[in-house]
Enzyme design. Structure first.
Site, PDB file in Angstrom:
ATOM      1  N   LYS A 124     -11.192 -18.674 -24.780  1.00  0.00           N
ATOM      2  CA  LYS A 124     -11.290 -19.240 -26.022  1.00  0.00           C
ATOM      3  C   LYS A 124     -12.834 -19.536 -26.339  1.00  0.00           C
ATOM      4  O   LYS A 124     -13.394 -19.954 -25.573  1.00  0.00           O
ATOM      5  CB  LYS A 124     -10.392 -20.640 -26.063  1.00  0.00           C
ATOM      6  N   SER A 135      -4.807 -23.331 -32.316  1.00  0.00           N
ATOM      7  CA  SER A 135      -5.784 -22.638 -32.724  1.00  0.00           C
ATOM      8  C   SER A 135      -6.237 -21.697 -31.713  1.00  0.00           C
ATOM      9  O   SER A 135      -7.335 -20.801 -31.905  1.00  0.00           O
ATOM     10  CB  SER A 135      -7.025 -23.722 -32.894  1.00  0.00           C
ATOM     11  N   SER A 190      -2.502 -26.569 -29.609  1.00  0.00           N
ATOM     12  CA  SER A 190      -3.154 -25.327 -29.761  1.00  0.00           C
ATOM     13  C   SER A 190      -3.054 -24.460 -28.692  1.00  0.00           C
ATOM     14  O   SER A 190      -3.412 -22.980 -28.862  1.00  0.00           O
ATOM     15  CB  SER A 190      -4.728 -25.459 -29.899  1.00  0.00           C
TER      16      SER A 190
END
Ligand code: GLN
Length: 432
Positions: free
Chosen positions: A38, A113, A137
């Site tokens: 990420k 996310s 997330s």
């Protein structure tokens, strides 16, 4: 890998994979395994943007602790993944690079996310990925994309090098197609790190076991009540039925503090974000300000141009909630609500070993379906309690609704990450 995921590069990617597998990456636990990261996790010499314009071109001078651990085990870090800007969102639509699409249905969002990480795993672009979970997330995109995702107990994985959104809630964690993969990645990233003051000396050396006979599972009524799609609730109830067939015992329970959990979460995270994001001012980080202008004009210009709408909204909310005269009304109250959530979990965990329910109240939304912030925030209701309490929680695919994956969420006692992994593993083995 940031930006919209398209599927043409798969062939090229497969060729690349072949090279990785042949390449010498030592003999570590992840030797040659392609892993995606990420883009809020710092990678030395590789651009790290948090999917924000304000960090465009930012090259970290050091690796996050988890990246050092991955490298030491021979992982092939193949790219950085798209996300909601600074982790603020539930769909990966709040990205300066544009949205990521859900590989199960490209008219839908992958969740957020950590949407890019989940989509990359679900599409077979990588074997595993790292995400971060402040209020869901990792688990939300795992649920929406039909893969497995674990939010570790707070303190179990070092946050050193994770660009902070809300430090008191977030953890880095693994995503993968199987519980075994998630468990392997967890065994690499967990453990003490002196660079993170909240780090705990709790390494994870565990091989998933499918034995759950006699295990007590709490079923909170709030996880099957108002706002939860009845079809999703039905799929999850059936999955819990499978766990009963395996010898687990279910016990009804209630988390009354959930009424305030979402408000406590959004007040706390916005307050922490308003402070954490102050460093993106064009002086310390971000594009250089126009020094001919008065400092506040220059500062405003850099931040207005650099941050997206959602990030600005939360900075404003957080700054307001922390301002003199309002602190007691909002931030202090949110901390009381947070303590109540923790107390509710402690009480329930006296009687049960784990708690189960849906990960998300619905399946993946259509792109642009959630246009107002409040309806987006409401989608986090089943994931934020685990962050407020700091406890481990995993999402494992458990069937479909509207043809889209549904996630079963298992939450456990503080530092009993091994147990939630085992329950997810038992379920996965039973249905495969
Ligand atoms: N959707 C939640 C938010 O917008 C959770 C985000 C996260 O876990 N990083 O804050």
């Amino acid at each position: 890998m940031a930006g919209t995921i398209t599927f043409e590069p798969i062939d090229r990617y497969n060729a690349f994979l072949a090279t990785c597998n042949n390449a010498s990456h030592g003999s570590g636990k992840l030797a040659g395994v392609p892993v995606a990261i990420k883009d809020n996790i710092s990678t030395k010499d590789i651009e790290t943007t948090c999917a924000s314009k304000i960090l465009k071109g930012y090259i970290p001078p050091y690796d996050a602790h988890v990246i050092n651990l991955l490298k030491a085990e021979g992982a092939a870090i193949v790219g950085k993944t798209n996300m909601d800007e600074f982790g603020m969102g539930t769909t990966t639509e709040n990205s300066a690079f544009g949205p990521t699409l859900n590989p199960c249905d490209t008219s839908r969002v992958p969740g957020g996310s950590s949407g890019g990480s989940a989509a990359a795993v679900a599409a077979g672009m990588v074997r595993m990925a790292l995400g971060s979970d402040t209020g869901g997330s990792i688990r939300c995109p795992a649920s929406f994309c039909g893969i497995v995702g674990l939010k570790p107990s707070y303190g179990r994985v070092s946050r050193y090098g994770l660009i902070a959104y809300s430090n008191s809630l977030e953890q880095i964690g693994p995503l993968g197609k199987t519980v075994n993969d998630v468990s392997t990645l967890m065994s690499v990233i967990a453990g003490y790190d002196r660079h993170d003051t909240t780090s705990q000396d709790k390494p994870y050396n565990h091989t998933p076991a499918a034995e759950i006979k006699g295990l007590k599972i709490g079923i909170p009524q709030e996880y099957f009540g108002n706002g939860v799609d009845p079809d999703v609730a039905g799929v999850v109830k059936k999955a819990i039925g499978r766990l009963e067939e395996l010898g687990a015992v279910t016990v009804p329970c209630s988390i009354p503090s959930m009424e305030y959990a979402l408000a406590a979460y959004y007040v706390t995270t916005s307050c922490e974000a308003s402070s954490n994001l102050a460093r993106f001012d064009g002086v310390r980080y971000g594009p250089a300000p126009d020094t001919k202008k008065p400092w506040h004009d220059a500062y405003t210009e850099v931040r207005s141009a650099g941050f997206g709408t959602e990030v600005r909204r939360r900075i404003l909310l957080g700054t307001f909630a922390l301002s003199s005269g309002y602190y007691g009304k909002y931030y202090a109250k949110a901390q009381v609500a947070r303590a109540n959530v923790r107390a509710d979990f402690n009480r329930i965990f006296k009687d049960v070993d784990v708690i189960a329910g849906p990960t998300m109240p619905t399946v993946a939304f259509k792109l642009q379906e959630k246009s107002d912030p409040l309806s987006m925030y409401l989608a986090d209701i089943l994931t934020v309690p685990a962050n407020l309490a700091g406890i481990p929680a995993i999402s494992v695919p458990c069937g479909k609704s509207e043809g889209m994956p549904v996630g079963l969420q298992i939450m456990g006692r503080m530092f009993e990450d091994e147990r939630v992994v085992d329950v997810a593993y038992a379920y996965e083995q039973a249905v495969n």
